[in-house]
Scaffold this motif. Structure first.
Motif, PDB file in Angstrom:
ATOM      1  N   ALA A  22     -12.777  26.317  20.527  1.00  0.00           N
ATOM      2  CA  ALA A  22     -11.242  26.662  20.725  1.00  0.00           C
ATOM      3  C   ALA A  22     -10.590  27.040  19.305  1.00  0.00           C
ATOM      4  CB  ALA A  22     -10.878  25.219  21.088  1.00  0.00           C
ATOM      5  N   ALA A  23     -11.010  26.432  18.370  1.00  0.00           N
ATOM      6  CA  ALA A  23      -9.996  26.550  16.963  1.00  0.00           C
ATOM      7  C   ALA A  23     -10.087  27.934  16.700  1.00  0.00           C
ATOM      8  CB  ALA A  23     -10.640  25.712  15.854  1.00  0.00           C
ATOM      9  N   THR A  24     -11.197  28.441  16.705  1.00  0.00           N
ATOM     10  CA  THR A  24     -11.568  30.092  16.646  1.00  0.00           C
ATOM     11  C   THR A  24     -10.567  30.929  17.365  1.00  0.00           C
ATOM     12  OG1 THR A  24     -13.330  29.799  16.056  1.00  0.00           O
ATOM     13  CG2 THR A  24     -12.961  32.079  16.410  1.00  0.00           C
ATOM     14  N   ILE A  25     -10.485  30.616  18.636  1.00  0.00           N
ATOM     15  CA  ILE A  25      -9.671  31.369  19.800  1.00  0.00           C
ATOM     16  C   ILE A  25      -8.156  31.253  19.338  1.00  0.00           C
ATOM     17  CG2 ILE A  25      -8.960  31.708  22.069  1.00  0.00           C
ATOM     18  CD1 ILE A  25     -11.912  32.727  21.727  1.00  0.00           C
ATOM     19  N   ARG A  30      -3.416  33.765  17.791  1.00  0.00           N
ATOM     20  CA  ARG A  30      -2.098  33.566  17.076  1.00  0.00           C
ATOM     21  C   ARG A  30      -1.900  34.701  16.363  1.00  0.00           C
ATOM     22  NH1 ARG A  30      -0.954  27.267  15.446  1.00  0.00           N
ATOM     23  NH2 ARG A  30      -0.714  26.866  17.875  1.00  0.00           N
ATOM     24  N   GLU A  31      -3.092  35.345  15.829  1.00  0.00           N
ATOM     25  CA  GLU A  31      -2.968  36.652  14.898  1.00  0.00           C
ATOM     26  C   GLU A  31      -2.569  37.768  15.563  1.00  0.00           C
ATOM     27  OE1 GLU A  31      -6.937  36.761  13.401  1.00  0.00           O
ATOM     28  OE2 GLU A  31      -6.513  35.272  11.887  1.00  0.00           O
ATOM     29  N   ARG A  32      -2.692  37.758  17.083  1.00  0.00           N
ATOM     30  CA  ARG A  32      -2.495  38.832  18.001  1.00  0.00           C
ATOM     31  C   ARG A  32      -1.126  38.356  18.898  1.00  0.00           C
ATOM     32  NH1 ARG A  32      -7.647  41.100  20.510  1.00  0.00           N
ATOM     33  NH2 ARG A  32      -6.285  42.462  21.332  1.00  0.00           N
ATOM     34  N   PRO A  41     -12.823  20.633  21.150  1.00  0.00           N
ATOM     35  CA  PRO A  41     -13.644  21.592  20.867  1.00  0.00           C
ATOM     36  C   PRO A  41     -13.849  22.917  21.406  1.00  0.00           C
ATOM     37  CG  PRO A  41     -14.608  19.361  20.328  1.00  0.00           C
ATOM     38  CD  PRO A  41     -13.471  19.247  21.130  1.00  0.00           C
ATOM     39  N   ARG A  42     -13.682  22.819  22.705  1.00  0.00           N
ATOM     40  CA  ARG A  42     -14.026  23.694  23.814  1.00  0.00           C
ATOM     41  C   ARG A  42     -13.085  23.833  24.970  1.00  0.00           C
ATOM     42  NH1 ARG A  42     -17.517  26.364  21.714  1.00  0.00           N
ATOM     43  NH2 ARG A  42     -17.758  27.730  23.396  1.00  0.00           N
ATOM     44  N   GLU A  66     -10.745  38.892  26.220  1.00  0.00           N
ATOM     45  CA  GLU A  66     -11.518  39.623  24.881  1.00  0.00           C
ATOM     46  C   GLU A  66     -11.984  38.695  23.850  1.00  0.00           C
ATOM     47  OE1 GLU A  66     -10.019  42.368  21.200  1.00  0.00           O
ATOM     48  OE2 GLU A  66      -9.320  42.835  23.155  1.00  0.00           O
ATOM     49  N   LEU A  67     -11.132  37.678  23.584  1.00  0.00           N
ATOM     50  CA  LEU A  67     -11.259  36.890  22.340  1.00  0.00           C
ATOM     51  C   LEU A  67     -12.570  35.807  22.874  1.00  0.00           C
ATOM     52  CD1 LEU A  67      -8.016  36.084  20.804  1.00  0.00           C
ATOM     53  CD2 LEU A  67      -9.514  37.545  20.042  1.00  0.00           C
ATOM     54  N   CYS A  68     -12.306  35.533  24.042  1.00  0.00           N
ATOM     55  CA  CYS A  68     -13.479  34.497  24.517  1.00  0.00           C
ATOM     56  C   CYS A  68     -14.710  34.988  24.814  1.00  0.00           C
ATOM     57  CB  CYS A  68     -13.051  33.893  25.822  1.00  0.00           C
ATOM     58  SG  CYS A  68     -11.531  32.652  25.756  1.00  0.00           S
ATOM     59  N   ALA A  69     -15.039  36.500  25.017  1.00  0.00           N
ATOM     60  CA  ALA A  69     -16.156  37.188  25.299  1.00  0.00           C
ATOM     61  C   ALA A  69     -16.717  37.675  23.730  1.00  0.00           C
ATOM     62  CB  ALA A  69     -15.805  38.497  25.979  1.00  0.00           C
ATOM     63  N   ALA A  70     -16.008  37.494  22.676  1.00  0.00           N
ATOM     64  CA  ALA A  70     -16.357  37.854  21.367  1.00  0.00           C
ATOM     65  C   ALA A  70     -17.245  36.942  20.904  1.00  0.00           C
ATOM     66  CB  ALA A  70     -15.103  37.777  20.503  1.00  0.00           C
TER      67      ALA A  70
END
Length: 72
Positions: A22-25, A30-32, A41-42, A66-70
């Motif tokens: 979750a933190a990565t997503i 936010r960058e996008r 965590p998830r 897209e981000l979740c599939a990365a």
């Protein structure tokens, strides 16, 4: 997501094991320009607002998918 059961502008969803946490997503979204919140965590929470258009919601959903599939 079962659209027939959605009766709010708040969507909470779990991330599958093996993908980004979750933190990565949250950071990558936010960058996008998509602001979401980690509830764990998830676990993610997404909220729309009155002034957000359907097209913007679709764009945000596409970015999140897209981000979740990365790879994490």
């Amino acid at each position: 997501l079962d659209l027939a059961t959605v009766q709010t502008n708040i969507v909470v969803f779990h991330l599958e094991p093996g993908g980004p946490d979750a933190a990565t997503i949250v950071t990558r979204a936010r960058e996008r320009g998509v602001w979401i919140y980690a509830f764990g965590p998830r676990l993610l929470r997404v909220v729309t607002h009155l002034e957000v258009t359907r097209a913007q919601c679709v764009e945000a959903a596409d970015i999140l998918a897209e981000l979740c599939a990365a790879d994490s």
